[in-house]
Design an enzyme around this catalytic site. Structure first.
Site, PDB file in Angstrom:
ATOM      1  N   GLY A  17       0.790  -1.230   0.000  1.00  0.00           N
ATOM      2  CA  GLY A  17       0.000   0.000   0.000  1.00  0.00           C
ATOM      3  C   GLY A  17       0.828   1.288   0.000  1.00  0.00           C
ATOM      4  O   GLY A  17       1.755   1.462  -0.793  1.00  0.00           O
ATOM      5  N   ILE A  18       0.456   2.194   0.903  1.00  0.00           N
ATOM      6  CA  ILE A  18       1.053   3.539   0.934  1.00  0.00           C
ATOM      7  C   ILE A  18       2.540   3.473   1.310  1.00  0.00           C
ATOM      8  O   ILE A  18       3.363   4.203   0.753  1.00  0.00           O
ATOM      9  CB  ILE A  18       0.260   4.435   1.917  1.00  0.00           C
ATOM     10  N   SER A 137      -5.107   9.540   9.297  1.00  0.00           N
ATOM     11  CA  SER A 137      -6.251   9.279   8.411  1.00  0.00           C
ATOM     12  C   SER A 137      -7.228  10.441   8.569  1.00  0.00           C
ATOM     13  O   SER A 137      -7.296  11.057   9.637  1.00  0.00           O
ATOM     14  CB  SER A 137      -6.941   7.985   8.833  1.00  0.00           C
ATOM     15  N   TYR A 150     -10.262   2.692  15.541  1.00  0.00           N
ATOM     16  CA  TYR A 150      -9.384   3.215  14.482  1.00  0.00           C
ATOM     17  C   TYR A 150      -9.344   4.742  14.533  1.00  0.00           C
ATOM     18  O   TYR A 150      -8.268   5.353  14.513  1.00  0.00           O
ATOM     19  CB  TYR A 150      -9.898   2.732  13.125  1.00  0.00           C
TER      20      TYR A 150
HETATM   21  N1  LIG Z   1      -5.993   2.764   2.590  1.00  0.00           N
HETATM   22  C1  LIG Z   1      -6.674   3.764   3.105  1.00  0.00           C
HETATM   23  O1  LIG Z   1      -7.805   4.061   2.664  1.00  0.00           O
HETATM   24  C2  LIG Z   1      -6.089   4.571   4.225  1.00  0.00           C
HETATM   25  C3  LIG Z   1      -6.683   5.791   4.529  1.00  0.00           C
HETATM   26  C4  LIG Z   1      -6.169   6.554   5.567  1.00  0.00           C
HETATM   27  C5  LIG Z   1      -5.081   6.100   6.270  1.00  0.00           C
HETATM   28  N2  LIG Z   1      -4.519   4.902   5.968  1.00  0.00           N
HETATM   29  C6  LIG Z   1      -3.369   4.492   6.765  1.00  0.00           C
HETATM   30  O2  LIG Z   1      -2.290   4.253   5.896  1.00  0.00           O
HETATM   31  C7  LIG Z   1      -1.346   3.381   6.519  1.00  0.00           C
HETATM   32  C8  LIG Z   1      -0.933   2.338   5.513  1.00  0.00           C
HETATM   33  O3  LIG Z   1      -2.068   1.548   5.202  1.00  0.00           O
HETATM   34  P1  LIG Z   1      -2.405   1.021   3.736  1.00  0.00           P
HETATM   35  O4  LIG Z   1      -3.746   1.510   3.389  1.00  0.00           O
HETATM   36  O5  LIG Z   1      -1.263   1.256   2.839  1.00  0.00           O
HETATM   37  O6  LIG Z   1      -2.611  -0.529   4.058  1.00  0.00           O
HETATM   38  P2  LIG Z   1      -1.703  -1.819   3.778  1.00  0.00           P
HETATM   39  O7  LIG Z   1      -1.518  -1.983   2.316  1.00  0.00           O
HETATM   40  O8  LIG Z   1      -2.317  -2.910   4.549  1.00  0.00           O
HETATM   41  O9  LIG Z   1      -0.306  -1.396   4.389  1.00  0.00           O
HETATM   42  C9  LIG Z   1      -0.071  -1.403   5.770  1.00  0.00           C
HETATM   43  C10 LIG Z   1       1.366  -1.777   5.991  1.00  0.00           C
HETATM   44  O10 LIG Z   1       1.622  -1.799   7.395  1.00  0.00           O
HETATM   45  C11 LIG Z   1       2.092  -3.092   7.736  1.00  0.00           C
HETATM   46  N3  LIG Z   1       1.742  -3.445   9.092  1.00  0.00           N
HETATM   47  C12 LIG Z   1       0.517  -3.616   9.619  1.00  0.00           C
HETATM   48  N4  LIG Z   1       0.621  -3.952  10.912  1.00  0.00           N
HETATM   49  C13 LIG Z   1       1.944  -4.002  11.190  1.00  0.00           C
HETATM   50  C14 LIG Z   1       2.687  -4.295  12.339  1.00  0.00           C
HETATM   51  N5  LIG Z   1       2.091  -4.661  13.482  1.00  0.00           N
HETATM   52  N6  LIG Z   1       4.030  -4.246  12.280  1.00  0.00           N
HETATM   53  C15 LIG Z   1       4.654  -3.912  11.130  1.00  0.00           C
HETATM   54  N7  LIG Z   1       4.003  -3.643   9.990  1.00  0.00           N
HETATM   55  C16 LIG Z   1       2.658  -3.683  10.028  1.00  0.00           C
HETATM   56  C17 LIG Z   1       1.429  -4.016   6.719  1.00  0.00           C
HETATM   57  O11 LIG Z   1       2.035  -5.276   6.710  1.00  0.00           O
HETATM   58  P3  LIG Z   1       1.157  -6.611   6.426  1.00  0.00           P
HETATM   59  O12 LIG Z   1       1.260  -6.811   4.943  1.00  0.00           O
HETATM   60  O13 LIG Z   1       1.832  -7.654   7.242  1.00  0.00           O
HETATM   61  O14 LIG Z   1      -0.247  -6.337   6.864  1.00  0.00           O
HETATM   62  C18 LIG Z   1       1.638  -3.200   5.464  1.00  0.00           C
HETATM   63  O15 LIG Z   1       2.957  -3.266   5.011  1.00  0.00           O
HETATM   64  C19 LIG Z   1      -2.053   2.832   7.756  1.00  0.00           C
HETATM   65  O16 LIG Z   1      -1.566   3.477   8.910  1.00  0.00           O
HETATM   66  C20 LIG Z   1      -3.505   3.191   7.510  1.00  0.00           C
HETATM   67  O17 LIG Z   1      -4.224   3.330   8.706  1.00  0.00           O
HETATM   68  C21 LIG Z   1      -5.004   4.135   4.954  1.00  0.00           C
END
Ligand SMILES: NC(=O)c1ccc[n+]([C@@H]2O[C@H](COP(=O)([O-])OP(=O)(O)OC[C@H]3O[C@@H](n4cnc5c(N)ncnc54)[C@H](OP(=O)(O)O)[C@@H]3O)[C@@H](O)[C@H]2O)c1
Length: 251
Positions: A17-18, A137, A150
């Protein structure tokens, strides 16, 4: 000139993801990058596609002992770093009445406590004049129903960003927080929402932009904030949400 040349960055949760998109953007702009993640295969896969110059370390952001080991690794390998991007996070949805202590602790341990201590352990390794970016977020502000843990975890991060921007000012460390709206990543599926239940078109209708975001779009803002071009920006919170936060009540 490459915007992040001679900079070393640590990105938590960089295998997807991000975080992954930001690692790619940082690398393209000349930075040295270390990504973390908790799943060795997923992290190795990300390193394979990002390029073998990418460094990685397996650390669960929800476990302080792992964060301590990450800090030791970074100190031994790099001495000092320029950029810390605290990105790792999980989501969890359900009515407030059904929140359990276990589900509360699991999410808070990663999203807020883990983020907090990631900054604390890595802080002595951040150069004076360096920068910290916290990935929050729009939910920190929006009060979305069914996401009470969250939302609270992310609101805590925004508060932390404001406090640190003042506390670290004497070291000229800039601290900023990024608040994305809906972005196309696997986070919802990982939270147990089946792919067929995720209606991107419905989400898109709520956004003036008419679509949800892509991780690469968030990465560009993070890269800018990480660069010297953002030298006067600290204590700021950036909504990057396709206009979600101005969703009209009337009209
Ligand atoms: N996508 C959205 O709509 C959105 C919107 C606002 C904010 N965000 C925020 O953006 C950030 C990134 O999320 P994303 O949307 O890119 O999702 P994502 O693709 O699931 O990426 C999250 C990353 O964090 C890792 N992670 C999760 N728990 C962890 C832990 N305990 N220790 C180490 N690494 C961990 C994941 O690894 P795994 O592959 O092992 O899960 C993955 O590499 C998050 O903080 C999320 O809350 C996302």
């Amino acid at each position: 000139m490459e915007q992040l040349q001679h900079k070393t960055a640590v990105i938590t949760g960089g295998n997807s993801g991000i975080g992954y998109a930001t690692a790619a953007d940082f690398l393209a702009k000349g930075a040295k990058v270390l990504i973390t993640g908790r799943n060795p295969e997923a992290v190795q896969q990300a390193v394979d596609t990002l390029g073998n110059d990418t460094d990685s370390f397996i650390a669960d952001q929800g476990k302080i002992a792992d964060t301590q080991k990450l800090a030791e690794y970074v100190r031994d390998r790099y001495g000092k770093i320029d950029i810390l991007f605290v990105n790792a996070g999980i989501a969890n949805f359900g009515p407030f009445s059904q929140v359990t202590e276990e589900s509360f602790d699991r999410l808070m341990d990663i999203n807020l406590k883990g983020a907090f201590f990631t900054v604390q352990y890595l802080l002595p390794l951040i150069k004076d004049g360096g920068t910290i970016i916290l990935l929050s977020s729009i939910n920190a502000l929006a009060g979305m129903p069914g996401a009470s843990i969250y939302n609270a975890s992310k609101a805590g991060l925004n508060s932390l960003g404001r406090t640190l921007s003042r506390e670290l000012a004497s070291r000229k460390i800039r601290v900023n927080t990024v608040n994305p709206g809906p972005v196309e990543t696997p986070i919802l599926q990982k939270a147990g929402i089946p792919e067929e239940a995720i209606n991107k078109d419905e989400m898109a209708k709520k956004l003036p932009a008419g679509r949800i975001g892509q991780p690469e779009e968030i990465a560009k803002l993070v890269s800018f904030l990480a660069s010297d071009e953002a030298s006067f920006i600290t204590g700021a919170e950036y909504n990057i949400d396709g206009g979600f936060s101005v969703h009209p009540l009337i009209g």
